[in-house]
Design an enzyme around this catalytic site. Structure first.
Site, mmCIF file in Angstrom:
data_model
loop_
_atom_site.group_PDB
_atom_site.id
_atom_site.type_symbol
_atom_site.label_atom_id
_atom_site.label_comp_id
_atom_site.label_asym_id
_atom_site.label_seq_id
_atom_site.Cartn_x
_atom_site.Cartn_y
_atom_site.Cartn_z
ATOM 1 N N ILE A 6 -61.576 -46.403 45.695
ATOM 2 C CA ILE A 6 -62.059 -46.870 44.398
ATOM 3 C C ILE A 6 -63.122 -47.951 44.553
ATOM 4 C CG2 ILE A 6 -59.934 -46.269 43.188
ATOM 5 C CD1 ILE A 6 -59.054 -49.165 43.411
ATOM 6 N N THR B 67 -62.897 -50.334 47.192
ATOM 7 C CA THR B 67 -62.344 -51.500 47.885
ATOM 8 C C THR B 67 -62.469 -51.421 49.401
ATOM 9 O OG1 THR B 67 -60.170 -50.460 47.826
ATOM 10 C CG2 THR B 67 -60.707 -51.962 46.034
ATOM 11 N N ILE C 105 -55.600 -60.358 56.810
ATOM 12 C CA ILE C 105 -56.827 -59.794 56.243
ATOM 13 C C ILE C 105 -57.297 -58.693 57.186
ATOM 14 C CG2 ILE C 105 -59.171 -60.260 55.479
ATOM 15 C CD1 ILE C 105 -57.019 -61.652 53.815
ATOM 16 N N GLN D 260 -64.557 -58.263 47.990
ATOM 17 C CA GLN D 260 -63.614 -58.156 46.886
ATOM 18 C C GLN D 260 -63.431 -59.497 46.175
ATOM 19 O OE1 GLN D 260 -61.489 -55.396 45.570
ATOM 20 N NE2 GLN D 260 -63.406 -54.600 46.341
ATOM 21 N N GLY E 33 -57.401 -57.437 46.103
ATOM 22 C CA GLY E 33 -58.306 -56.795 45.151
ATOM 23 C C GLY E 33 -58.256 -57.384 43.758
ATOM 24 N N GLU E 34 -57.105 -57.989 43.395
ATOM 25 C CA GLU E 34 -56.961 -58.536 42.046
ATOM 26 C C GLU E 34 -56.674 -60.031 42.060
ATOM 27 O OE1 GLU E 34 -54.882 -55.329 39.416
ATOM 28 O OE2 GLU E 34 -54.270 -54.994 41.494
#
Length: 743
Positions: free
Chosen positions: A464, A466, A632, A641, A707-708
């Site tokens: 998507i 990422t 990470i 991101q 991601g969020e």
């Protein structure tokens, strides 16, 4: 300017370039609408012009007269589609409003779909359909006549007698906040192409959950899931909007069956505002009681969220706000307001963006009341346990604050609002916490290792944007001991082993954990004959020798990863095999606050704003964010991101809001000309710091997910900086100059 911080060495993966980068910049990457099909017909949607009422007539005479028109679907001829249950968990139906009328339940509800030989003919036919309505007065949002309320059906955190402790507190804060409706607006529109072949269906549609699309479409069509093949190799932006099946998919599939031809639909930009989901507006009341030294003794958070009439969708972010600090006592409550709107859904960081905005704004207000530095207020209330006594698996919040504050130059801040100035520009500095729950879910994968050193990874993951293709390849290369360029990753296809929905920032954790498991099994087979090493042989030669000893040229492993918290047992209440549920298109995500320990990624964001003293124009010249999120996998994709998240946070603070006409409950700015988002001129200097953190409890890969995370704290940091610059506290987003001029 985007500044890269020095690369930390501990628990940080290599900044490998994305494997899909070349395909994307050269146009080789094929998105759903790019997939070639033979002699397709084209579909076009007609949506309702009212928000509440009933279709009294639908005249298609002129539409059918358009040359090239093949079929027109309305509420009178879609009976072959089965009604499916609404699901707020990802993978199921995005709404229970699935019919084409005659009852109209929200603005922009699909009421017809034309099918023609060309896109132009289908569009012309849709515009020639004459719809007549019996119109009822709709409810648009909070406080409107005719809206109704219900309590969120979720177990929310509460501890102690928060009201009594608040009343007795030395310092009290009681404030309300608000966030607006926002829409995802991914660059890739909502598109669906379907073809039938001997009773089997192939659907090309951007999807965040391949096996969810497969199973839910099968249910909608009344066929076996094995007869549905879903393909979505690349997704051009989703942010939660493509995690469920919208009503359009079944319509296109039915049209393809009726016409005997492949049918392609590309919804328009404005239709995307109503045929899919969005972030609903919220209201908040926060009451905080504290001691003079800053220690918070009581925290109360009430939230109100808008949803559709039939669906009780809620994000209930008090689950996270009530746990962020060591509050003494906690009381939370969430109320849903049902209005004549389409059903909302996931949008990047669904629960925490609105709820943490309210909390972190309140923390800044409390710091002002106490005359305490905002960073120190958070340090005073930093705790390894929440108010309920639940412990964190790891917590590096103050390490993030210390690193970001040092880089930002926070020690030079003058506390008095309006005290910092550069000519006509008032300068404000603000900070806020970023937080996002760590999720992981059951996942499956197939890994092959070849004797020549090549490896292939197959899983129905979702690219998507990422970089999951790259981090999965990195994990396989690391565990198998082969070069990254020797690893091929196949994803985006329901013919591959299923993984969870690409949401909740779980995809890297889930996919890397299952790939690690499969690769470890391959290594065990390779090494089953004992040690094999020679100083004068290359790694490639040793690998070939091991394969020769096994009498094989390929080793293949299929792995099923089940997180410990998702294992079937009576304690968790899970009695069915979560892998079976995954193959049925259902999610079993665990983590966050659901478990024995609190599992979250954390960060600290610092923002400088400049507000023109006369015009009240607002600029954001620089942002510094420091983040701790376990391992990470790739520092390059991680930084991208987090950088993109902070830019989106600026958008939430100053730009984004879907405007609603309250008289008719219709969206007004349903296009990219009027729906404001930042451009390059709005974002100047962004610095991302990655704080080393090791957490072996979250999942085998040690990944928390990012991601969020980046967009969570920014809006509050901007709002706090605006107050610091002007002395004006704007509590309802977005902050625009007219609000400052009239304050």
């Amino acid at each position: 300017m985007n500044r890269a911080a020095p690369e930390p060495k501990q628990n940080m993966g290599q900044p490998a370039p994305r494997l899909d980068a070349r395909m994307k910049v050269t146009g080789e990457a094929r998105y759903a609408s790019d997939m070639p099909v033979a002699a397709p017909a084209y579909a076009f949607l007609l949506t309702s012009a009212i928000a509440r009422g009933r279709i009294t007539s639908l005249d298609t005479t002129d539409a059918r007269a358009v040359p090239g028109v093949i079929d027109i679907l309305t509420h009178e001829n879609i009976g072959d589609l089965k009604e499916i249950k609404y699901s707020a968990a990802g993978g199921g139906a995005s709404t229970s409003i699935q019919d084409l009328g005659p009852e109209i339940k929200h603005d922009g509800q699909i009421i017809a779909m034309t099918v023609a030989d060309t896109f132009e003919a289908a569009r012309e036919a849709a515009f020639r359909i004459k719809a007549a309505y019996d119109i009822n007065q709709p409810s648009a949002s909070f406080g409107d006549a005719g809206s109704s309320e219900s309590k969120a059906k979720k177990k929310l955190p509460n501890a102690g007698d928060a009201e009594q402790v608040y009343t007795a507190a030395e310092v009290r804060l009681d404030a309300t906040y608000g966030t607006p409706t926002q829409h995802h607006n991914p660059i890739e529109l909502f598109t669906t192409t379907v073809l039938w072949d001997n009773g089997r269906v192939t659907v090309y549609e951007p999807s965040q959950f391949m096996w969810g699309t497969k199973n839910t479409l099968a249910e909608r069509l009344g066929i076996k899931p094995d007869d549905v093949h879903a393909v979505s190799h690349f997704v051009g932006g989703a942010f939660g909007s493509k995690a469920q099946l919208t009503p359009r998919t079944g319509l296109v599939a039915l049209a393809a069956k009726r016409t005997g031809r492949p049918v392609k639909l590309v919804a328009t930009r404005d239709q995307g505002f109503t045929i899919a989901t969005y972030r609903a507006e919220t209201r908040h009341r926060i009451r905080i009681g504290a001691q003079q030294d800053g220690k918070i003794t009581s925290f109360e958070h009430q939230g109100w969220e808008v949803t559709s009439r039939p669906d009780a969708y809620s994000v209930a972010g008090v689950e996270d706000s009530a746990r962020l600090y060591g509050f003494g006592a906690v009381k939370t409550e969430v109320t849903l307001v049902h209005a004549d709107r389409n059903t909302p859904g996931f949008m990047r960081s669904p629960p925490v963006v609105p709820y943490i905005y309210a909390l972190e704004s309140a923390m800044d207000e409390l710091a002002v009341k106490l005359n305490i530095d905002p960073v120190e207020l958070r340090r005073v209330n930093d705790s390894m346990k929440d108010a309920t006594g639940k412990a964190w698996s790891s917590r590096s919040l103050m390490a993030c604050y210390d690193a970001a504050a040092a880089s930002f130059g926070w020690s030079k801040r003058k506390a008095e609002p309006g005290a910092m100035r550069d000519g006509d520009w008032l300068i404000g500095w603000g900070c806020a916490t970023a937080v996002y729950p760590t999720h992981v879910g059951p996942a499956t994968a197939r890994v092959q290792l070849f004797s020549d050193g090549r490896a292939r990874v197959q899983l129905a993951a979702h690219e998507i944007g990422t970089g999951v293709m790259t981090v999965v390849a990195q994990m396989a290369a690391e565990r198998l001991g082969v070069p990254l360029e020797q690893v091929t990753v196949e994803l985006g296809d329901s013919a591959l082993p299923p993984v969870p929905v690409a949401g909740g920032s779980n995809q890297t954790a889930s996919c890397c954990s299952v790939v690690m498991q499969a690769c470890n099994a391959i290594r065990l087979k390779l090494d089953s004959g004992g040690a094999f090493a020679s100083a004068d042989q290359s790694a490639e030669a040793i690998l070939r020798a091991k394969f020769q000893r096994l009498g094989a040229s390929t080793i293949e492993e299929y792995a099923e990863f089940i997180p410990e918290a998702a294992q079937p047992n009576a304690i968790t209440g899970l009695f069915s095999n979560p892998i079976d549920k995954l193959y049925k298109g259902q999610n079993t995500l665990v983590g966050g606050s659901r478990g024995e320990k609190l599992m979250y990624a954390l960060g600290a964001e610092f923002v400088e704003v400049r507000v023109h003293a006369q015009t009240r124009e607002i600029r954001v010249p620089r942002i510094v964010g420091a983040f701790a999120a376990g391992r990470i996998m790739n520092t390059r994709t991680a930084r991208s991101q987090l950088m993109g998240g902070m830019i989106w946070g600026v958008s939430s603070a100053l730009h984004e809001a879907t405007e609603i006409d309250p008289r008719v409950a219709r969206y007004v700015n349903d296009n990219l000309a009027d729906y404001l988002v930042p451009v390059n001129a709005d974002v100047q200097d962004i610095e991302v710091l990655l704080i080393p953190e090791t957490d072996r409890e979250v999942n085998p890969a040690g990944v928390k997910g990012i991601g969020e995370l980046g967009n969570v704290g920014t809006a509050a940091a901007v709002a706090n900086a605006v107050y610091h610059a002007t002395g004006v506290r704007i509590r309802e987003l977005p902050i625009r100059l007219e609000k400052l001029l009239t304050a």
